[in-house]
Design an enzyme around this catalytic site. Structure first.
Site, mmCIF file in Angstrom:
data_model
loop_
_atom_site.group_PDB
_atom_site.id
_atom_site.type_symbol
_atom_site.label_atom_id
_atom_site.label_comp_id
_atom_site.label_asym_id
_atom_site.label_seq_id
_atom_site.Cartn_x
_atom_site.Cartn_y
_atom_site.Cartn_z
ATOM 1 C CD GLU A 193 24.895 -7.424 13.541
ATOM 2 O OE1 GLU A 193 25.521 -8.467 13.362
ATOM 3 O OE2 GLU A 193 24.326 -6.799 12.638
ATOM 4 C CG ASP A 243 22.959 -13.609 11.077
ATOM 5 O OD1 ASP A 243 22.111 -13.339 10.220
ATOM 6 O OD2 ASP A 243 23.960 -12.908 11.304
ATOM 7 C CD GLU A 286 25.407 -11.998 5.915
ATOM 8 O OE1 GLU A 286 24.206 -11.650 5.864
ATOM 9 O OE2 GLU A 286 26.159 -11.711 6.862
HETATM 10 C C1 BDP Z 1 23.976 -10.192 9.548
HETATM 11 C C2 BDP Z 1 24.791 -9.435 8.547
HETATM 12 C C3 BDP Z 1 24.844 -7.964 8.831
HETATM 13 C C4 BDP Z 1 23.444 -7.428 9.005
HETATM 14 C C5 BDP Z 1 22.728 -8.223 10.076
HETATM 15 C C6 BDP Z 1 21.268 -7.826 10.221
HETATM 16 O O1 BDP Z 1 26.089 -9.966 8.531
HETATM 17 O O2 BDP Z 1 25.531 -7.341 7.790
HETATM 18 O O3 BDP Z 1 23.460 -6.095 9.324
HETATM 19 O O4 BDP Z 1 22.735 -9.584 9.737
HETATM 20 O O5 BDP Z 1 20.428 -8.612 9.798
HETATM 21 O O6 BDP Z 1 23.756 -11.458 9.014
HETATM 22 O O7 BDP Z 1 20.967 -6.779 10.756
#
Ligand code: BDP
Length: 716
Positions: free
Chosen positions: A307, A380, A408
């Site tokens: 990301e 996720d 989340e």
């Molecule tokens: C996702 C989240 C994000 C996190 C990412 C992570 O939306 O905010 O940074 O995981 O685990 O689910 O790094």
């Protein structure tokens, strides 16, 4: 303030009620007076507290026990340095006066953190002994005894020999240095940019440490995995050290998330290449600086090349190169690197395959103080996912599970969702990595694959809210996670029961109803959000409400807007079988075959692994479309049932927490209906099939639903 009769009245009559107001801040450590018969029973059996030894941790254990006993029974414990009949004895096992009460083998079996909790004969009566090899073990044993008292258990014939299943049991706080919390729904950070005065903050940290010690959590990462390089400045290292000093006596170590480009950002190095000599030196120096101030610092947590975060791949290096370089810096001090396997780019053909593809080639190439931190599922933190195929497959490198407690994808802190069943499902999944019975638990707790240290982590749901977690019941997720990290074999309903007793009341009519709600709650969420293996139907930026129509930024064009559910006129679901992305190949036989075949694939994962026509005949005899409708409606029905059950408990507990939960359950039902209607009305545009007659009609209109803009400002 002018002192008049009005204030005198308030002072005399209202103050006691203010003091007694139940705001959830005490979590499960409330120590409210037990029913008279239970309390007097304990008073008859226990009179003194004998502390054999001296340390800050022992003092903490003794203070906690005294506070608990006084609150629960209304009677204080006398303290003594000798023990007799009716004593509770807190002692290091090395103390000669208790050594006759256990064997060397027993001692060995409890290790560094475990304890013996045993009724021993003394004089003509008995005493309760808590003995351990370390102060930490005594602290954990003390909290176990407190738990037994709090939940009204008999304590006249105790016999427990306990040690934790995982060595490192962590919380990960996704807290930013400006005080915001990524995916946090319980207020701002308790660690950063906290403007309250020092005393208030200190008390908060002490209470945090007590709560963690009471469930066996022994490590905490204080900052977000999307890490600011600033954490490695002297200023922040000193701040970490201050927190570490408070947490240390509770056997709670601090860890830090680090940003891979820190040497470049902070000190202007030309590169962050992990094989560059200057970079290696820089990290070694940083590690030395940290350990200079925090001698028991736990180590680094790293999100790299995911990301948009920097990482070794930016320099043509591998995850192993990056992790090993950091591991070498920490090694002389005994620290570990938790290197995350959550790597993700939406342009990949199937995101569920990415972590396995990136990490398996390096299995066996990581240093022995590296642990690969793997999210429970391959994508996720969805309400339901299969377990990540890295579990069981990585056999030469320790893998640890990462759960998410902050909700989340499960309704933020508005929805009651007891997550322990989801965790248990993961622990008990058989990976077949070494034949039958190679459960995820066994592949990660060190019992199947040797590792220097086994570990587990969960993303915390804690913030500055008075009740810590936003929703009173979200506290149960913090609690149960800690208890399962200590022993993943604990029964879920037992855990729920003890939490309910400690948090609310011992009254059986309350307990029964509430445990029932908790045990059904996660499945209810799955049903009204993402049944049958569907996932990622939420709005993309905020992750709260339903937006199955939303476009995934960056996803391959031919998949827009249905990157994950792939709904179209020909059906719904992501084909990950051998006719599709072949993600099933990442699982061992016979699981691979089981998932591959739509006839044998479990219903709850069917659309995770298969794309099926709307009129596909399910095991139940219904069409896929009908089945989907039933699940969505069942989910909503459950939330209505939760409301009814809760309403029927009016008057049993305090009005503050009762009303808080009542209000939240109302929101949950409203939002469950929102989910159901949005998903079904949208999917119906493809299925063109009617919602079965016996189900109520949707109460929304799709165009209206699409216009709802979610306002995040209420949620942090
Ligand atoms: C996702 C989240 C994000 C996190 C990412 C992570 O939306 O905010 O940074 O995981 O685990 O689910 O790094």
């Amino acid at each position: 303030m002018k002192f008049n009769k009005y204030y005198l009245f308030c002072y005399l009559f209202c103050l006691p009620f203010w003091v007694m107001a139940e705001d959830g801040s005490e979590l499960w450590l409330r120590y409210e007076k037990l029913p008279e018969n239970v309390a007097s029973n304990y008073q008859n059996q226990i009179e003194t507290l004998a502390i054999l030894g001296q340390s800050q941790t022992l003092n903490i254990a003794s203070d906690e026990l005294q506070q608990a006993f006084l609150g629960l029974t209304g009677c204080s414990l006398k303290t003594d340095s000798k023990f007799g009949e009716r004593s509770i004895i807190l002692s290091l096992a090395s103390n000669k006066s208790v050594s006759q009460f256990f064997t060397k083998d027993e001692l060995r079996s409890v290790g560094d953190e475990g304890y013996l909790l045993r009724t021993i004969p003394v004089g003509k009566g008995s005493a309760i002994l808590i003995a351990a090899n370390t102060d930490a073990g005594i602290l954990y044993g003390t909290f176990e005894l407190i738990r037994l008292l709090q939940t009204g258990q008999p304590v006249y014939a105790l016999e427990k020999i306990e040690s934790p299943k995982y060595d490192l049991r962590l919380l990960n706080h996704w807290d930013n240095l400006d005080g915001t919390v990524e995916r946090g729904y319980a207020g701002h950070s308790i660690w950063w940019n906290y403007p309250k005065n020092d005393e208030v903050v200190l008390q908060r940290y002490v209470d945090y440490a007590r709560a963690n010690a009471s469930v066996g959590i022994n490590g905490t990462v204080l900052n977000n995995v999307n890490a600011s390089p600033q954490v490695l400045t002297d200023e922040y290292i000193r701040k970490f050290a201050k927190v570490a000093d408070v947490l240390r006596p509770y056997h709670l170590k601090v860890y830090m998330s680090v940003n891979f480009s820190s040497p470049v950002v902070l000190d202007g190095l030309a590169t962050a290449d992990p094989l560059n000599e200057e970079v290696i030196k820089w990290w070694k120096q940083k590690a030395d600086d940290i350990y200079g101030l925090i001698p028991d610092f736990g180590g680094f947590l790293v999100k790299a090349n995911s990301e948009g975060q920097p990482g070794p791949q930016d320099f043509g290096r591998t995850h192993a190169d990056g992790a090993n370089m950091l591991a070498a810096a920490l090694k002389p001090h005994g620290g570990v690197v938790m290197w995350r396997a959550f790597v993700y780019s939406p342009s990949d053909t199937d995101r569920a395959k990415q972590a396995y593809n990136e990490f398996m080639p390096f299995d066996g190439q990581f240093a022995d103080n590296v642990i690969i931190q793997v999210k429970n599922g391959p994508v996720d933190f969805q309400p339901r996912e299969p377990f990540s195929p890295l579990f069981g497959a990585m056999q030469q490198t320790p893998a640890m599970i990462e759960f998410q407690l902050t909700q989340e994808y499960l309704g933020f802190s508005n929805h009651l969702a007891y997550l322990a069943p989801m965790q248990k499902e993961c622990f008990e999944s058989d990976t077949w990595g070494k034949g039958k019975e190679s459960t995820v638990a066994k592949t990660t707790d060190g019992s199947l694959f040797a590792s220097e240290k086994s570990a587990i982590a969960a993303v915390a749901n804690i913030g500055r809210d008075t009740n810590w977690c936003g929703h009173q019941f979200a506290q149960a997720n913090w609690y149960a996670y800690g208890r399962l990290a200590w022993n993943h074999e604990l029964a879920l309903d037992e855990l729920a029961r003890e939490w309910v007793r400690m948090t609310f009341t011992l009254k059986p009519e309350f307990e029964q109803s509430v445990v029932d709600i908790m045990m059904r709650s996660r499945e209810a969420v799955v049903n009204y959000m993402t049944p049958l293996g569907l996932h990622h139907l939420m709005g993309w930026s905020h992750h709260h409400g339903p937006e199955p129509w939303c476009e995934v930024p960056g996803a391959r064009e031919d998949w827009l807007p249905s990157y994950f559910h792939k709904a179209s006129e020909d059906g719904i679901g992501f084909d990950r079988s051998e006719t599709g992305s072949k993600a099933t190949e990442q699982y061992f036989s016979p699981l691979k075959e089981l998932y591959n075949n739509k006839q044998t694939c479990p219903d709850e994962l069917l659309l995770w692994f298969h794309h099926l026509p709307w009129d596909y005949r399910m095991k139940s005899g219904k069409t896929l479309w009908e089945e989907l409708c039933y699940h969505y409606y069942a989910g909503v029905e459950e939330t209505r049932l939760f409301q009814q059950k809760w309403d029927a408990l009016d008057g049993i507990i305090d009005t503050e927490r009762f009303a808080h939960v009542q209000q939240k359950l109302k929101i949950q039902t409203t939002e469950a209906i929102w989910w159901r209607d949005a998903c079904l009305l949208y999917f119906q545009t493809f299925s063109k099939m009617p919602i079965p007659l016996e189900l109520e009609r949707p109460i929304h209109d799709l165009d209206e639903l699409k216009k709802i803009k979610f306002d995040m400002t209420h949620h942090n």
